[in-house]
Scaffold this motif. Sequence first.
Motif, short mmCIF file in Angstrom:
data_model
loop_
_atom_site.label_atom_id
_atom_site.label_comp_id
_atom_site.label_asym_id
_atom_site.label_seq_id
_atom_site.Cartn_x
_atom_site.Cartn_y
_atom_site.Cartn_z
N LEU A 164 0.82 -1.06 -0.01
CA LEU A 164 -0.02 0.07 0.07
C LEU A 164 0.81 1.23 0.00
CD1 LEU A 164 -2.61 -1.22 2.63
CD2 LEU A 164 -2.79 -1.28 0.36
N ASN A 165 0.37 2.34 -0.52
CA ASN A 165 1.19 3.40 -0.41
C ASN A 165 0.83 4.50 0.99
OD1 ASN A 165 -1.31 5.43 -0.66
ND2 ASN A 165 -1.35 4.82 -2.74
N PRO A 166 1.79 4.99 1.27
CA PRO A 166 1.57 5.83 2.54
C PRO A 166 0.33 6.45 2.89
CG PRO A 166 3.63 6.15 1.79
CD PRO A 166 2.88 5.69 0.70
N SER A 167 -0.35 7.28 1.72
CA SER A 167 -1.66 7.91 2.18
C SER A 167 -2.74 6.78 2.52
CB SER A 167 -1.99 8.74 1.03
OG SER A 167 -2.13 7.69 -0.22
N GLN A 168 -2.66 5.57 1.63
CA GLN A 168 -3.77 4.74 2.24
C GLN A 168 -3.50 4.05 3.53
OE1 GLN A 168 -2.59 2.00 -1.03
NE2 GLN A 168 -4.61 2.08 -1.89
N CYS A 169 -2.14 3.91 4.05
CA CYS A 169 -1.94 3.50 5.23
C CYS A 169 -2.36 4.54 6.26
CB CYS A 169 -0.33 3.19 5.31
SG CYS A 169 0.31 1.95 4.46
N GLN A 170 -2.33 5.75 6.11
CA GLN A 170 -2.80 6.65 7.15
C GLN A 170 -4.13 6.70 7.13
OE1 GLN A 170 -0.54 8.71 9.05
NE2 GLN A 170 -2.72 8.97 10.04
N LEU A 171 -4.96 6.79 5.97
CA LEU A 171 -6.21 6.79 5.92
C LEU A 171 -6.89 5.56 6.80
CD1 LEU A 171 -7.52 7.61 2.12
CD2 LEU A 171 -8.17 8.70 4.45
N LEU A 172 -6.58 4.30 6.54
CA LEU A 172 -6.94 3.14 7.29
C LEU A 172 -6.54 3.31 8.98
CD1 LEU A 172 -5.30 0.45 4.91
CD2 LEU A 172 -7.70 0.69 5.40
N GLN A 173 -5.76 4.07 9.24
CA GLN A 173 -5.55 3.97 10.61
C GLN A 173 -6.58 5.24 11.21
OE1 GLN A 173 -1.10 3.86 12.40
NE2 GLN A 173 -0.71 3.90 10.11
N ASP A 174 -6.66 6.35 10.40
CA ASP A 174 -7.43 7.32 10.79
C ASP A 174 -9.07 6.86 10.89
OD1 ASP A 174 -5.59 9.21 10.71
OD2 ASP A 174 -5.97 10.06 8.79
N TRP A 175 -9.35 5.76 9.86
CA TRP A 175 -10.78 5.39 9.66
C TRP A 175 -10.94 4.58 11.18
CZ3 TRP A 175 -10.41 3.77 4.24
CH2 TRP A 175 -10.60 4.51 3.32
N ALA A 176 -9.82 3.59 11.41
CA ALA A 176 -10.07 2.69 12.72
C ALA A 176 -10.15 3.76 14.20
CB ALA A 176 -8.55 1.93 13.00
N ASN A 177 -9.08 4.75 14.00
CA ASN A 177 -9.56 5.53 15.11
C ASN A 177 -10.96 6.17 15.35
OD1 ASN A 177 -7.05 4.96 16.01
ND2 ASN A 177 -6.12 6.54 14.95
N SER A 178 -11.37 6.94 14.23
CA SER A 178 -12.56 7.32 14.21
C SER A 178 -13.90 6.68 14.38
CB SER A 178 -12.82 8.33 12.86
OG SER A 178 -11.73 9.07 12.49
N SER A 179 -13.66 5.55 14.05
CA SER A 179 -15.04 4.61 14.09
C SER A 179 -15.12 4.12 15.65
CB SER A 179 -14.65 3.29 13.40
OG SER A 179 -13.65 2.44 14.06
N GLN A 180 -14.19 4.44 16.54
CA GLN A 180 -14.52 4.07 17.92
C GLN A 180 -15.32 5.05 18.59
OE1 GLN A 180 -12.46 1.40 19.46
NE2 GLN A 180 -12.55 1.24 17.43
N ILE A 181 -15.56 6.42 18.00
CA ILE A 181 -16.45 7.27 18.69
C ILE A 181 -17.81 7.30 18.11
CG2 ILE A 181 -14.93 8.75 19.64
CD1 ILE A 181 -15.19 10.71 17.29
N ILE A 182 -18.05 6.28 17.32
CA ILE A 182 -19.30 6.49 16.38
C ILE A 182 -20.11 5.10 16.91
CG2 ILE A 182 -20.60 6.18 14.28
CD1 ILE A 182 -17.78 7.87 12.80
N ASN A 183 -21.48 5.27 16.90
CA ASN A 183 -22.21 4.16 17.44
C ASN A 183 -22.58 3.33 16.16
OD1 ASN A 183 -22.75 5.31 20.17
ND2 ASN A 183 -24.12 6.46 19.51
#
Length: 510
Positions: A455-474
């Motif tokens: 994967l390219n770095p921007s994809q890796c960053q997006l995946l980590q951001d999504w994993a973190n953001s999803s924690q505060i969503i019901n």
Amino acid sequence: MSDPNIGRLLDNRYQLVELLGKGAMGQVYLAKDVLLGGVSVAIKFLSQTLLNKKMRDRFEREATTSALLGQRSMHIVRVMDYGVNSDDVPFYVMEYLRGESLSDLISTSPLSIPRFINVTRQICLGLQCAHEGIEKDNRIYSIIHRDIKPSNILVTNDPTVGELVKILDFGIAKILADDSGQTNCFMGTLAYSSPEQMEGKELDNRSDIYSLGVMMFQMLTGKMPLQAETHTFGGWYKTHHHQSPRTFASVDPNLKLPKALETTIMGCLEKDPKNRPQSVNEIIKTLDPLSARFSHAQSIGQRIGQVLQTRPVVADPQRTDVPSLEEVCRLQSWPKDKPLAQIVFPQVLATSRETVVTLWVMLNKSEIQQRQFSTLYNKLYKNFLCMMSPHPMVLWLTVLYNREHGPRWLRCYLDLKTAKGQEMVRLLGQKGTYQILLFAVEEPQRCAQAISVRLNPSQCQLLQDWANSSQIINAAQPNLSKSLLKQEFEKLQPQILMKLQSDDPDTSFS
């Protein structure tokens, strides 16, 4: 004073969120497509002061032109819808692009040569598509942009291709050989206009090439190749007709350009259209070998760095019998709880050295044999689409493409509200790689082929951001999110296939 349009709902579908910008032709708003679960779009309205038939027709032609061109090239902004609001003001809906204009990008510093080649090549591919034209009344008409400049180029980060460049604003584009009376007056931006454009002459693709030449010089030096005594029409008319462009050496003696590139750029700045490159394709032919040279050098440097990072300082003889990751993958058997059918599923695989993310795929033996990934004629595409509302969900897409046998679409969903989905997404983001394990229906007891995907770095960053953001969503309605992601995938399919069918080396498997 607050904007009365904020919060307004258009066509029972598009809810306006904020004003992104305004110009002489109209305003552009950020909006949410409520029909697709709140997907962001951009909506352009024709200015209230221009609500006459001539401008309405031109605005509609801009929308139609961009829609047709956006379907054919990923380097032109994509228009998806057109309408008229309750105040009888026309608008069109386009993709919302998070990025930076080329104007802002080069205002801080010139582009490096490798980045310049990458950005310019994408601009050329978009212009090439426009110049090749669109079909109208059973005829093909070339589209001349007539306002190529840095502020009309957007540079964004795409999770699939990395840095993605889009041409914006076909508002004064000319459909060549149609409605020729409109070219009798000047329209464009003074500093980037060709001599023939300043004269109000009928234009062809070579006028865009002149504007591109001005912009290319500016991208590499941060300065303009031509300078008018006064910023007036008369001042720029004289400059474009009689002033010789500055040389790269006079502007930046330390800039060492490949001779072919310098010759091509200066050729674009010729006063007489006959002396310029006659098509954008000629510029692409200059850029392609340079692109291959610089990307090859960069690739070698990355590989050396990877080897130095992973190689132990002192060899450990006790580890010589530890199987490689590829060997571990090839030793896997198809799970007994999975049907012997052409399905795809993700799985975390723990080895003695590391934990990796794998994509298990079952195909007919004949298809696996056809798709020999060591050949030149195969490409691989990987992408991730995410939807946080109504339920955090990721669509993981991989495409195996063979020029002779076409695409094999591999899709699976990762639910970010489950422990397994979270682990998968975080591992993908942290490691930046995954393995595709191909199994033949006829021989499920062993893995027929293992393919490593980076994967390219921007994809890796997006995946980590999504994993973190999803924690505060019901969590709510995971099947609806899957359905909406499937719709987004189906809209992207033609563009993905067009990229795979092109000669763009970025999708090649290696």
